[in-house]
Design a protein around this motif. Structure first.
Motif, mmCIF file in Angstrom:
data_model
loop_
_atom_site.group_PDB
_atom_site.id
_atom_site.type_symbol
_atom_site.label_atom_id
_atom_site.label_comp_id
_atom_site.label_asym_id
_atom_site.label_seq_id
_atom_site.Cartn_x
_atom_site.Cartn_y
_atom_site.Cartn_z
ATOM 1 N N ALA A 1 35.175 45.023 28.348
ATOM 2 C CA ALA A 1 36.525 44.502 28.569
ATOM 3 C C ALA A 1 36.440 42.999 28.787
ATOM 4 C CB ALA A 1 37.166 45.195 29.774
ATOM 5 N N GLY A 2 36.565 42.211 27.723
ATOM 6 C CA GLY A 2 36.359 40.774 27.788
ATOM 7 C C GLY A 2 37.280 40.064 28.749
ATOM 8 N N THR A 3 38.543 40.465 28.801
ATOM 9 C CA THR A 3 39.482 39.811 29.711
ATOM 10 C C THR A 3 39.051 39.996 31.152
ATOM 11 O OG1 THR A 3 41.291 40.123 28.150
ATOM 12 C CG2 THR A 3 41.891 39.735 30.438
ATOM 13 N N PHE A 4 38.587 41.183 31.487
ATOM 14 C CA PHE A 4 38.091 41.465 32.838
ATOM 15 C C PHE A 4 36.913 40.551 33.161
ATOM 16 C CE2 PHE A 4 35.757 44.853 35.542
ATOM 17 C CZ PHE A 4 36.209 44.274 36.716
ATOM 18 N N GLU A 5 35.990 40.405 32.242
ATOM 19 C CA GLU A 5 34.825 39.555 32.482
ATOM 20 C C GLU A 5 35.224 38.092 32.638
ATOM 21 O OE1 GLU A 5 31.513 40.162 29.949
ATOM 22 O OE2 GLU A 5 31.633 42.353 30.049
ATOM 23 N N ARG A 6 36.216 37.656 31.868
ATOM 24 C CA ARG A 6 36.666 36.267 32.004
ATOM 25 C C ARG A 6 37.312 36.042 33.366
ATOM 26 N NH1 ARG A 6 37.500 36.979 26.320
ATOM 27 N NH2 ARG A 6 39.604 37.831 26.590
ATOM 28 N N GLY A 7 38.034 37.024 33.875
ATOM 29 C CA GLY A 7 38.606 36.903 35.204
ATOM 30 C C GLY A 7 37.542 36.809 36.274
ATOM 31 N N LEU A 8 36.495 37.618 36.137
ATOM 32 C CA LEU A 8 35.396 37.552 37.096
ATOM 33 C C LEU A 8 34.670 36.211 37.017
ATOM 34 C CD1 LEU A 8 33.974 41.172 36.687
ATOM 35 C CD2 LEU A 8 35.256 40.260 38.636
ATOM 36 N N ALA A 9 34.592 35.623 35.821
ATOM 37 C CA ALA A 9 33.955 34.310 35.665
ATOM 38 C C ALA A 9 34.720 33.252 36.452
ATOM 39 C CB ALA A 9 33.882 33.929 34.189
ATOM 40 N N VAL A 10 36.041 33.304 36.414
ATOM 41 C CA VAL A 10 36.846 32.354 37.185
ATOM 42 C C VAL A 10 36.602 32.542 38.677
ATOM 43 C CG1 VAL A 10 39.217 31.738 37.826
ATOM 44 C CG2 VAL A 10 38.618 32.068 35.417
ATOM 45 N N LEU A 11 36.544 33.787 39.132
ATOM 46 C CA LEU A 11 36.284 34.047 40.553
ATOM 47 C C LEU A 11 34.909 33.529 40.962
ATOM 48 C CD1 LEU A 11 37.720 37.647 41.061
ATOM 49 C CD2 LEU A 11 38.651 35.492 41.938
ATOM 50 N N ARG A 12 33.906 33.697 40.107
ATOM 51 C CA ARG A 12 32.564 33.214 40.447
ATOM 52 C C ARG A 12 32.540 31.706 40.608
ATOM 53 N NH1 ARG A 12 30.900 37.097 36.790
ATOM 54 N NH2 ARG A 12 30.674 35.563 35.126
ATOM 55 N N VAL A 13 33.223 30.995 39.735
ATOM 56 C CA VAL A 13 33.255 29.536 39.831
ATOM 57 C C VAL A 13 33.914 29.102 41.133
ATOM 58 C CG1 VAL A 13 34.291 27.457 38.838
ATOM 59 C CG2 VAL A 13 33.159 29.113 37.355
ATOM 60 N N LEU A 14 35.031 29.716 41.469
ATOM 61 C CA LEU A 14 35.727 29.357 42.705
ATOM 62 C C LEU A 14 34.885 29.706 43.928
ATOM 63 C CD1 LEU A 14 39.304 30.559 41.756
ATOM 64 C CD2 LEU A 14 38.633 28.187 42.199
#
Length: 520
Positions: free
Chosen positions: A4-17
């Motif tokens: 689920a690419g969208t899910f992974e992109r959301g987690l990427a934003v959380l990791r950066v923050l």
């Protein structure tokens, strides 16, 4: 099936923050850090803000308290803190030293429990912190199998010393390390070893006995030192029985969750990434039962199609946030990197302040949060409103509890003997001045769930307060709205302000439910 690419992109934003929570980041910073398109970042932020995991303040994107639900899901899934926490807390009390619990996470160790002693020289570890395995005592205790214990002689930081031991399961596998941490101002390393090691051995033995006696599924949250290729969820595998926590989830509740996804998507349209919201719901669901859930179990808890759950689990495995154990899927300690360390370490004032600012924006009156100290209330957070006439109160201000709305709410959370021991004195012509009157007012606050004080502390000032509770239901703070008597009547405070005030108190309480350390 593709992850689920969208899910992974959301987690990427959380990791950066979460990687640098002290830095105020905007959408443009997230675009640079993640490599995602600006439109994608905007939709991710909008979705996470809708879920309450982020908040946007003057275009800055900040982590928000409800994000802690992800870390809490991991801690609940493994059950390590619930299983070993009482032993670790008793050891900290007996030794009068800080005790920590850590588990393997890749080639490092992740702190999952902290039982600190309050001192001027404090130890600034946080639950969720990732520590290098070759520094400190926990790493060698976990990864150096022959060693009965490990020591840290200021390798982690000058002045910091520690002694640690592994806790092993029936197969001899180290499931966690328990460390006694101190400072060279209190002990030499040899002195700490002599002071702590005998009780530490006894504590580990008791933990291992407790672990052996567990009958529920247990995943005391370890990950391989070398990341393995994630297993593909077996969609056709028979569903194992759900643990007792998951059994409490009714089918109607699951359907309600699914309906909420659809309703939010219909309301917000393209700005809302439903697949991201669903992926996070699956992550939290895996923590709803000790030992994780099967795909079918997670589908029942979330009300989502099994194929949707499977895609989310593939993403979680791919990123090292989940792993298969038989037919079940469990969360791994890496989940704690998603902001848990920063959010769990916030002070009470930091936790409540965003909610307080929102309250003031809605009611257009000043608001505060206070705790009880002796017979006084002490202000820990305050947001004033702009007005020609205002009350001059700052954080740290103290007032007699008996004459304030927050004080009466706080006293209402205590046994009746406490307010009965207070001798009220007149501060204005309206102040209740007898123990009987005060006791009756406190009982009324307990029954009503709020307190209103009309010009008892100072002429012309009316205030209304509601309780704020910790994860155990204990009243630990109070939130109030104060206004000039010439602007707002007592009836208007109850009619117009109280509903917003109690809603704010509930949001504060929800945030505090994730805080495992003792609050004042």
């Amino acid at each position: 099936m593709e992850p689920a690419g969208t899910f992974e992109r959301g987690l990427a934003v959380l990791r950066v923050l979460a990687a640098d929570p002290g830095r105020r980041m905007r959408a443009t910073d997230l675009v640079r850090a993640t490599g995602l398109a600006r439109s994608t970042v905007d939709r991710v932020v909008a979705t996470l803000a809708t879920l309450g995991h982020l908040r946007v303040e003057d275009r800055d994107v900040l982590l928000a308290g409800p994000l802690m639900a992800l870390g809490e899901a991991y801690l609940s899934c493994g059950g390590l803190v619930e299983t070993f926490g009482p032993h670790a807390d008793a050891l900290a009390e007996a030794l009068d030293e800080t005790v920590s619990l850590a588990v393997p996470d890749g080639d490092g160790v992740r702190l999952v429990g902290l039982f600190a002693r309050r001192r001027t020289m404090s130890i600034a570890f946080r639950v969720g912190d990732l520590l290098a395995a070759d520094r400190g005592a926990a790493g060698p205790a976990l990864f150096d199998a022959p060693a009965p214990w490990a020591e840290d002689d200021q390798q982690m930081e000058p002045g910091l010393i520690a002694v640690a031991m592994p806790v092993r399961d029936g197969d001899g596998k180290a499931v966690c390390a328990i460390s006694v941490v101190s400072h060279t101002s209190r002990h030499t390393l040899a002195g700490l070893r002599a002071h702590a090691l005998p009780r530490l051995r006894d504590t580990v033995a008791a933990m291992e006995t407790t672990l052996t006696g567990l009958t529920a599924p247990t995943t005391l949250t370890t990950t391989p030192a070398t990341p393995a290729t994630p297993a593909t969820p077996a969609a056709s595998a028979p569903a194992a029985p759900l643990a007792s926590t998951a059994d409490t989830v009714a089918a109607s509740e699951a359907a309600s969750v699914a309906d909420s996804f659809r309703a939010t998507k219909e309301e917000l349209g393209a700005a809302y990434l439903q697949s991201l919201a669903r992926g996070l719901a699956v992550l939290v669901a895996l923590g709803s039962a000790r030992g994780g859930l099967t795909l079918a179990g997670a589908a029942r808890v979330t009300g989502l199609p099994r194929a949707t759950v499977r895609r989310a689990v593939i993403s979680l495995e791919r990123l090292g946030y989940a792993a298969a154990e038989g037919t079940r899927f469990v969360l791994l300690p890496r989940v704690l990197e998603l902001g848990y360390a920063h959010l769990s370490a916030r002070s009470l004032g930091e936790i409540v302040h965003p909610h307080l600012a929102d309250l003031v924006a809605r009611v257009q009156e000043s608001a505060s949060v206070a705790t009880l100290s002796g017979d006084d209330v002490v202000y820990v957070a305050r947001v004033p409103t702009r007005s020609i006439m205002s009350v001059d109160i700052t954080v740290g201000t103290r007032f007699p509890a008996y004459a304030t709305s927050m004080g009466r709410v706080l006293l209402a959370g205590l046994p009746d003997e406490r307010p009965a021991a207070i001798g009220p004195k007149p501060l204005t012509a309206h102040t209740l001045t007898t123990p009987g009157e005060l006791a009756a007012a406190v009982r009324r606050a307990r029954a009503d769930g709020y307190a209103l004080v009309d010009q008892e502390l100072e002429e012309g000032v009316r205030s209304i307060a509601a309780p704020v509770r910790d994860r155990g239901g204990r009243v630990v703070a109070a939130v109030n709205v104060a206004a000039h008597a010439g602007r707002v009547t007592a009836d208007e405070l109850v009619r117009d302000v109280l509903p917003v005030l109690t809603e704010t108190a509930a949001r504060m309480t929800a945030d505090l439910a994730h805080i495992r350390r003792p609050l004042p």
